[in-house]
Design an enzyme around this catalytic site. Structure first.
Site, PDB file in Angstrom:
ATOM      1  N   HIS A  63      -3.286   2.665   0.565  1.00 15.15           N
ATOM      2  CA  HIS A  63      -4.448   3.261   1.229  1.00 15.15           C
ATOM      3  C   HIS A  63      -4.867   4.515   0.478  1.00 15.15           C
ATOM      4  O   HIS A  63      -4.187   4.962  -0.450  1.00 15.15           O
ATOM      5  CB  HIS A  63      -4.156   3.557   2.707  1.00 15.15           C
ATOM      6  CG  HIS A  63      -3.187   4.673   2.961  1.00 15.15           C
ATOM      7  ND1 HIS A  63      -3.165   5.386   4.130  1.00 15.15           N
ATOM      8  CD2 HIS A  63      -2.194   5.200   2.206  1.00 15.15           C
ATOM      9  CE1 HIS A  63      -2.208   6.296   4.089  1.00 15.15           C
ATOM     10  NE2 HIS A  63      -1.602   6.192   2.935  1.00 15.15           N
ATOM     11  N   CYS A  84      -2.912  12.566  -0.918  1.00 10.00           N
ATOM     12  CA  CYS A  84      -3.201  11.277  -0.280  1.00 10.00           C
ATOM     13  C   CYS A  84      -4.682  10.876  -0.360  1.00 10.00           C
ATOM     14  O   CYS A  84      -5.060   9.808   0.112  1.00 10.00           O
ATOM     15  CB  CYS A  84      -2.725  11.269   1.170  1.00 10.00           C
ATOM     16  SG  CYS A  84      -0.927  11.311   1.303  1.00 10.00           S
ATOM     17  N   HIS A 100      -2.698   5.112  -3.067  1.00  6.93           N
ATOM     18  CA  HIS A 100      -1.240   5.075  -3.182  1.00  6.93           C
ATOM     19  C   HIS A 100      -0.708   4.121  -2.123  1.00  6.93           C
ATOM     20  O   HIS A 100      -1.460   3.620  -1.298  1.00  6.93           O
ATOM     21  CB  HIS A 100      -0.643   6.483  -2.994  1.00  6.93           C
ATOM     22  CG  HIS A 100      -0.877   7.045  -1.633  1.00  6.93           C
ATOM     23  ND1 HIS A 100      -2.121   7.493  -1.202  1.00  6.93           N
ATOM     24  CD2 HIS A 100      -0.036   7.188  -0.574  1.00  6.93           C
ATOM     25  CE1 HIS A 100      -2.022   7.920   0.044  1.00  6.93           C
ATOM     26  NE2 HIS A 100      -0.770   7.732   0.464  1.00  6.93           N
ATOM     27  N   HIS A 122       2.780   2.670   0.516  1.00  7.69           N
ATOM     28  CA  HIS A 122       3.986   2.983   1.280  1.00  7.69           C
ATOM     29  C   HIS A 122       4.730   1.698   1.613  1.00  7.69           C
ATOM     30  O   HIS A 122       4.124   0.640   1.756  1.00  7.69           O
ATOM     31  CB  HIS A 122       3.640   3.680   2.600  1.00  7.69           C
ATOM     32  CG  HIS A 122       2.950   4.988   2.431  1.00  7.69           C
ATOM     33  ND1 HIS A 122       3.612   6.131   2.057  1.00  7.69           N
ATOM     34  CD2 HIS A 122       1.647   5.332   2.590  1.00  7.69           C
ATOM     35  CE1 HIS A 122       2.746   7.130   1.990  1.00  7.69           C
ATOM     36  NE2 HIS A 122       1.540   6.667   2.306  1.00  7.69           N
ATOM     37  N   HIS A 127       0.853  -5.935   1.360  1.00 11.33           N
ATOM     38  CA  HIS A 127       0.280  -5.958   0.011  1.00 11.33           C
ATOM     39  C   HIS A 127      -1.250  -5.926   0.020  1.00 11.33           C
ATOM     40  O   HIS A 127      -1.902  -6.523  -0.842  1.00 11.33           O
ATOM     41  CB  HIS A 127       0.821  -7.135  -0.806  1.00 11.33           C
ATOM     42  CG  HIS A 127       2.227  -6.881  -1.241  1.00 11.33           C
ATOM     43  ND1 HIS A 127       3.299  -7.109  -0.417  1.00 11.33           N
ATOM     44  CD2 HIS A 127       2.729  -6.394  -2.398  1.00 11.33           C
ATOM     45  CE1 HIS A 127       4.407  -6.783  -1.046  1.00 11.33           C
ATOM     46  NE2 HIS A 127       4.094  -6.335  -2.252  1.00 11.33           N
ATOM     47  N   GLU A 186       6.147   5.858   7.666  1.00 11.75           N
ATOM     48  CA  GLU A 186       5.405   5.809   6.409  1.00 11.75           C
ATOM     49  C   GLU A 186       6.298   6.163   5.215  1.00 11.75           C
ATOM     50  O   GLU A 186       6.196   5.563   4.154  1.00 11.75           O
ATOM     51  CB  GLU A 186       4.231   6.792   6.498  1.00 11.75           C
ATOM     52  CG  GLU A 186       3.339   6.802   5.294  1.00 11.75           C
ATOM     53  CD  GLU A 186       2.165   7.732   5.472  1.00 11.75           C
ATOM     54  OE1 GLU A 186       1.189   7.330   6.140  1.00 11.75           O
ATOM     55  OE2 GLU A 186       2.218   8.854   4.956  1.00 11.75           O
TER      56      GLU A 186
END
Length: 150
Positions: free
Chosen positions: A16, A25, A29, A31, A75, A136
């Site tokens: 996201h 952020c 990137h 998680h 994904h 996260e």
């Protein structure tokens, strides 16, 4: 019969970016999310029911969460469709990437609210969503509790 809470854990990988954010952020990137889903209900007390003694079959809960969340978000890259990130999303989609456009900033807080609504709509009668915990990172998570949202 007393009410019992049961929890099932799930994992999925999602990317996201937070449009307009003033930190790292803002960049795309990903998680390795961990999602804990806790439901509450009364164990089935009909000895002729194949699910006797269960609040809900863990397999049934897994099916709901897998279909509505894990299989959708795993994904994928999530962007807020109400920002210029929609242009980046289109480019990625055109290149064959799995992109999800949502109507919220894709923070853990907003994602857990979205997930709660999706799960609640699929639970069988007599079973309530008690809480969700979306982790996260190793040290950061968001929680949703039904008792906070009455």
């Amino acid at each position: 019969m007393p009410k019992i809470r049961i929890t099932k854990q799930f994992t999925f990988e999602t990317g996201h970016a937070l449009y307009g954010y003033d930190g790292k952020c803002r960049n795309v990137h990903g998680h390795s999310y961990k999602l804990g889903v806790t439901v509450i209900g009364t164990p089935i007390d009909d000895i002729n029911n194949v699910k006797y003694g269960m609040v809900i079959d863990f397999g049934d809960l897994k099916k709901i969460v897998k279909e509505d969340i894990v299989d959708v978000f795993d994904h994928a890259t999530v962007f807020n469709k109400n920002t210029p990130h929609v242009e980046l999303a289109k480019e990625l989609k055109d290149r064959g990437h799995h992109v999800i456009l949502v109507d919220y900033q894709p923070t853990s807080e907003n994602m857990v609210i979205d997930f709660a609504a999706k799960i609640k709509s699929r639970l069988p009668e007599g079973i309530e969503l008690y809480s969700l915990r979306l982790q996260e990172t190793e040290s950061s998570y968001a929680e949703w509790h039904q008792s906070d949202n009455l």
